[in-house]
Design an enzyme around this catalytic site. Structure first.
Site, short mmCIF file in Angstrom:
data_model
loop_
_atom_site.label_atom_id
_atom_site.label_comp_id
_atom_site.label_asym_id
_atom_site.label_seq_id
_atom_site.Cartn_x
_atom_site.Cartn_y
_atom_site.Cartn_z
N GLU A 42 15.70 17.79 -16.09
CA GLU A 42 16.89 18.71 -16.80
C GLU A 42 17.09 19.90 -15.90
O GLU A 42 18.36 20.22 -15.67
CB GLU A 42 16.16 19.13 -18.09
CG GLU A 42 15.79 17.92 -19.00
CD GLU A 42 14.11 17.40 -18.86
OE1 GLU A 42 13.70 17.03 -19.96
OE2 GLU A 42 14.05 17.63 -17.67
N ARG A 174 2.76 -2.47 -6.52
CA ARG A 174 1.67 -1.71 -6.21
C ARG A 174 2.23 -0.13 -5.89
O ARG A 174 1.51 0.68 -6.40
CB ARG A 174 0.85 -2.23 -4.71
CG ARG A 174 0.18 -3.06 -4.74
CD ARG A 174 -0.38 -3.75 -3.43
NE ARG A 174 -1.25 -5.20 -3.61
CZ ARG A 174 -1.13 -6.05 -2.64
NH1 ARG A 174 -0.87 -5.49 -1.39
NH2 ARG A 174 -1.75 -7.14 -2.69
N GLU A 250 -5.27 -7.37 -9.84
CA GLU A 250 -4.85 -8.38 -9.07
C GLU A 250 -5.68 -9.45 -9.30
O GLU A 250 -5.57 -10.42 -8.36
CB GLU A 250 -4.56 -7.91 -7.72
CG GLU A 250 -3.22 -6.86 -7.61
CD GLU A 250 -2.66 -6.86 -6.34
OE1 GLU A 250 -2.50 -8.19 -5.77
OE2 GLU A 250 -2.25 -5.71 -5.82
N GLY A 252 -9.49 -11.90 -9.29
CA GLY A 252 -9.08 -13.18 -9.37
C GLY A 252 -9.06 -13.56 -10.97
O GLY A 252 -9.08 -12.84 -11.80
#
Length: 321
Positions: A42, A174, A250, A252
């Site tokens: 703003e 990322r 991420e 596994g």
């Protein structure tokens, strides 16, 4: 909203906000949030505007702040500018704001409208709004899989299931996250860097913190990184208290399954390759026990389906509960 997008990669832990000043039916100034310590959207827009703003309208995606932080209150600048009307996308749940900004403007005689494109703005600001409401980061779970739902072959190999375009998109994901999390097994198996080298990152954007669930092997490329030993929920509490707005998980499969079963995932991003491993011996998307019957199936909606080269990015948001 387009202006807010331009600030997405460098404002955290502040929200990425866009603002414009409209006078005589045309946009006369534009602004976006600067990096921490800089001006809010703003103020940036008001500073760009020239001449009298009497009767003008300020449009901003998020409720203007009304407290003294690294910069002065935006409401103070808005009232002093002489604008007659302020249009806001969504109110700010931050305890230091939370309606105070709107009240201050109305008390000064400014016409205030809230909720214009509110759903769209709330989606754009989802990580910030979630962290301010819950105290925990917004958790994005990312996985790359074959069309038959396998993230690795039986021998553990997984590079590369998807193509270059999808991998570059992951790097941008990322860059938009404050922290990235993987399991120690993934570090041992893949030795990832978890960097954002393929993302078109502007100057001033910082690399995300890297968190490994478990012990980091000596010499791992993920270093420097921090270890977490304990429950995922405890990690979220800690990161949230440290100002992390978005955590990218991420995998596994074991880590992904654990976050999923504990209901800790807010947004799923699955990159699907046009490939079939063919069989049930590959690594699944989510390891561990799932719903035992269809009655326990968790449903949601596809927020987006985006082609990336030969691959598809699927954004999934599950229903609450």
């Amino acid at each position: 909203m387009a202006l807010a997008d331009t600030a997405r990669l460098w404002t955290s832990p502040n929200p990425w906000v866009g603002a414009v000043v409209v006078a005589d039916g045309r946009i006369v100034a534009r602004g976006a949030t600067e990096p921490p310590g800089g001006a809010h959207a703003e103020r940036t827009a008001l500073d760009e505007a020239a001449g009298s703003l009497a009767g003008a309208t300020l449009v901003t995606t998020l409720e203007p702040c009304d407290h003294e932080g690294r910069t002065g209150p935006c409401t103070e600048a808005i009232v002093a500018s002489g604008v007659a009307r302020v249009v806001v996308g969504v109110s700010d749940p931050d305890p230091d704001v939370s309606g105070r900004g709107l009240e201050r403007l109305r008390a000064a005689g400014i016409d205030v409208e809230v909720g214009v494109l509110g759903d769209e703005v709330a989606s754009q600001l989802a990580p910030y709004l979630h962290q301010r409401r819950t105290g925990r980061p917004y958790v994005v779970l990312k996985l790359a899989a074959t069309l038959d739902g396998r993230i690795a072959a039986p021998d553990g190999s997984s590079r590369w299931i998807t193509g270059a375009e999808a991998r570059a998109d992951v790097h941008l994901l990322r860059a938009s996250s404050d922290a990235v999390c993987v399991g120690a097994a993934t570090v041992r198996a893949d030795d990832p860097r978890l960097d954002m080298r393929d993302a078109p990152v502007p100057d001033g954007a910082e690399a995300p913190r890297r968190v490994v669930l478990g012990t980091i092997p000596e010499g791992a490329r993920v270093l420097p990184a921090e270890e977490h030993h304990g429950e995922p929920a405890d990690l979220l509490d800690r990161l949230g208290s440290e100002g992390v707005l978005q955590l990218l998980v991420e995998g596994g499969a074991d880590v992904a399954g654990r976050f999923h079963r504990e209901g800790l995932v807010d947004h799923y991003i699955i990159y699907l390759a046009p490939a079939l491993l063919g069989g049930d011996d590959g690594r699944p998307l989510l390891a561990g026990p799932g719903a035992s019957t269809l009655a326990g199936l968790r449903r949601g909606r596809f927020a987006a389906v985006t082609p990336l080269g030969d691959d598809l990015r699927i954004d999934l948001v599950l229903d609450a509960g």
